[in-house]
Write an enzyme that holds these catalytic residues in place. Structure first.
Site, PDB file in Angstrom:
ATOM      1  N   ALA A  43       0.536   2.968 -47.390  1.00 57.61           N
ATOM      2  CA  ALA A  43       1.676   2.907 -46.317  1.00 57.61           C
ATOM      3  C   ALA A  43       1.138   2.777 -44.827  1.00 57.61           C
ATOM      4  O   ALA A  43       0.199   3.627 -44.594  1.00 57.61           O
ATOM      5  CB  ALA A  43       2.573   4.158 -46.627  1.00 57.61           C
ATOM      6  N   LYS A 205     -12.984  20.701 -34.594  1.00 58.60           N
ATOM      7  CA  LYS A 205     -13.817  20.694 -35.649  1.00 58.60           C
ATOM      8  C   LYS A 205     -14.436  22.225 -35.790  1.00 58.60           C
ATOM      9  O   LYS A 205     -14.722  22.661 -36.809  1.00 58.60           O
ATOM     10  CB  LYS A 205     -14.971  19.674 -35.361  1.00 58.60           C
TER      11      LYS A 205
END
Lengths: 435, 435
Positions: A43, A205
């Site tokens: 998609a 992170k």
């Protein structure tokens, strides 16, 4: 032959890498898992542009719902990045009983709690190895074979753009601005590089690394975040002369029951393996109570390396599904009910060695005044260099022994107010005391 | 609370580390797995000596059968090392339906096939992270998140004794014999160091790395194995001058459908992260077709680091058992039926750059004769150094471009027969062309 059908949301660079990997290494994946991993849906808003990979046999759609509602799809890969609509898509996939693999650190750093809770409720897994360190399997290691350790420290070079810029500044003696421009031209930095160079991506992170290492929730806004924009070629030069290299580090440390969570330029000794992490490479270094120090090194980004981590996660899920188990491991490695908030240590209380650079008028007594102020705040000097430039304003560099950051900031405020000081001082923290 | 009961065979240094870890981090293990991991039995011939860890609540026995036949025990940890009786114990544990965790590279390198087949038949798992690189979770990574890659190269510094000796030779300019003696006194080398310094231990570990990377069976006797006993301080010095360090590397490379499997001293450029692996540390560097190069670094041995890997494996097994799955992953990461023998490439056919050292009389024409022989066998010279020692016999060092090993050996045979050559030449392979 078993078949696992997956749906991919986001057909950008990494998405194309995923398609390429699934094509090139299909037989290898079968030899290892005993299943065919078939990409049924992609998609994307743009389903016409050629990405240089064959999409034969894959259904392309502009409507994400096509794959989210397909009962044949058991794993959804989310690669669109950002908070929304990624959050909505991921929650819907979970709601529909699908396992999720994502590379989206921003999403998990901010909405992780909500996503993990939903996954727990539905008995599905959320894997995100690609979100930290690209292809480096560090999150799997923390959750997996290193799980028996209590970690005390996690340090990482986890942003390739910053490391590329700092590496070139070091190798060429070039200025930050010039290297950034060239990095943008070469595609190593975004047109708007803010997230990278201001350290935000690194902070995302760090949140994930801390969550896995310490079984804790970290609020992104509590992470101290300082990017690389104030690092000058002069600092890089001085660092070199003192035997250091400057790296943007994500730093997490456990001190008693409090945690340090900070992102900033850091001097590391030239003979540390971290100092040899050049260009777009990443490295993460952990210290566990039993394993001791352990370091992981590899490509921190890029189409192929990131696809390796994404499909690695898909293969783990495939093994889990075929073995008949589900929720073999919770998203953070700790059972969800054992994830608890830890108190963050305020930056003023951290203890570090410091590199401090002043620009002062070259007059008798300047050094004595600076040293006096530092001494007043309990900061002890390890070494000092005053460049012998025959100019009126000279750089003075002081390397300190361990000091409290709050004291350093107070001393610098006092010193910067001296009439002989010509611009605001700069300081860079030093990590040279790693086990 | 679920409880997993384990039996430990071998109460040596690593066994004591396992006991210590299970005591210190019991609550952490529960928080992550949701189970209590309880050590029920320890079997050892000596059950009276104090190992410095509490054995309260653990049943000590001299009879391994006590734990092998205890239906409550679901995981057996084998830490006695060597071929027998380890093989017999492991096969019995499998026969009795118990999962096995072992640190025994020698056993698996030689009897792996038999053990994996038995485990498959009984539907149990065999995990052995601690057998390569101590606490470094490299085997888990190859089987786990890196599984989507076809590997082309695996290189490792996997023997702490050799790396300690080579590091001290490099740092102190000391001779091999002197450093070995001191390493033995300090406990870094065994009284009989043959297995380490002759490269056999490294070859065992290479067999395991190759099996996991390439899904193949390797016969230990087919691995080319050359230890570090012929490395002299002169070689270390020359290496330094040319910008290299000498490391004992385990090297596996895939070339078409043939495999190179070799262990030998190797020159690596000083700016490679591998060159900065000092002392008893280990590092393993892999190249995958998607992840690119990736490196793992940490403590390659020792009580605590090895216990980390052993209990990491036990925790993985615990998760597998609780998730209701069994045999989630085959021992080598490939389904057993997909493990196939690969042909080994004969050493004569490998291509490498070479450092070659001659000791020759200092006479006009010597260099021309050496260069002539090399040229005759198609070996092209990259650089050459003749030390300006004012002695009759001088060392001559030649660095070659890439050449076939068979050609190098033929050329050296011819050159060593020259009357001006005073002792057998030595050569060391160079790895400076890594991606």
């Amino acid at each position: 032959m078993n078949e696992i059908k997956i749906g991919l949301i986001g057909f950008g660079t990494i998405g194309a890498g995923v398609v390429k990997l699934l094509r090139n290494n299909a037989s290898l994946i079968e030899q290892k898992t005993g299943a065919r991993v078939a990409l049924k849906w992609i998609a994307d808003l743009d389903i016409t542009t050629d990405r240089g990979v064959s999409t034969e046999g894959i259904q392309l759609t502009r409507r994400v719902d096509d794959l989210l509602h397909d009962p044949e799809v058991s794993v959804v890969i989310e690669l669109i990045g950002g908070y929304e609509p990624a959050r909505t898509f991921v929650l819907k996939a979970i709601e529909n009983g699908k396992h999720v693999v994502t590379a989206n650190k921003a999403l998990l750093a901010v909405h992780g709690d909500e996503i993990y809770a939903a996954a727990r409720e539905k008995g599905v897994e959320v894997l995100f190895e690609a979100s930290v360190g690209g292809g480096i399997p560090v999150l799997s290691a923390i959750k997996g074979n290193l799980a028996a350790n209590r970690f005390s420290t996690v340090l990482g070079i986890v942003n390739g753009t910053c490391n590329y810029i700092l590496t070139r500044m070091t190798q060429e003696g070039a200025d930050f601005g010039d290297v950034l421009k060239s990095a943008q031209a070469l595609g190593y930095a975004e047109a708007d590089p803010t997230f990278d160079i201001e350290g935000v991506d690194t902070a995302h992170k760090l949140c994930l690394l801390l969550s896995l290492c310490f079984g804790t929730k970290i609020d992104l806004k509590d992470v101290y975040c300082e990017g690389i924009t104030s690092v000058t070629s002069e600092d890089v030069d001085f660092a070199k002369n003192f035997g250091y290299r400057i790296k943007l580090l994500a730093i997490g440390k456990l001190d008693g029951d409090r945690i340090e969570a900070r992102v900033h330029p850091t001097m590391v000794p030239i003979d540390y393996p971290l100092a040899d992490v050049h260009g777009v490479f990443n490295a993460i270094r952990l210290t566990g109570d039993f394993v001791g120090p352990v370091m992981f090194y590899g490509r921190g980004a890029g189409m192929d390396a990131t696809a390796s981590a994404v499909i690695g996660d898909v293969m783990e899920l495939t093994r889990d599904m075929l073995a008949g188990g589900s929720r073999r491991c919770a998203p953070l490695g700790f059972l969800d009910e054992n994830v608890a908030a830890l108190t963050l240590k305020p930056m003023g209380e951290i203890v570090s060695k410091y590199y401090i650079r002043f620009h002062a008028q070259d007059r008798p007594g300047v050094l004595a005044r600076i040293a006096g102020s530092l001494g007043k705040f309990g900061i002890s000097i390890a070494s000092m260099v005053q460049s012998a430039r025959s100019e009126e304003v000279v750089p003075i560099v002081i390397m300190t022994h361990e000091a409290r950051e709050g004291d350093v900031r107070q001393a610098l405020e006092e010193i910067d107010a001296f009439d002989v000081i010509r611009e605001r001082s700069n300081f860079i923290r030093i990590e040279d005391n790693l086990e």
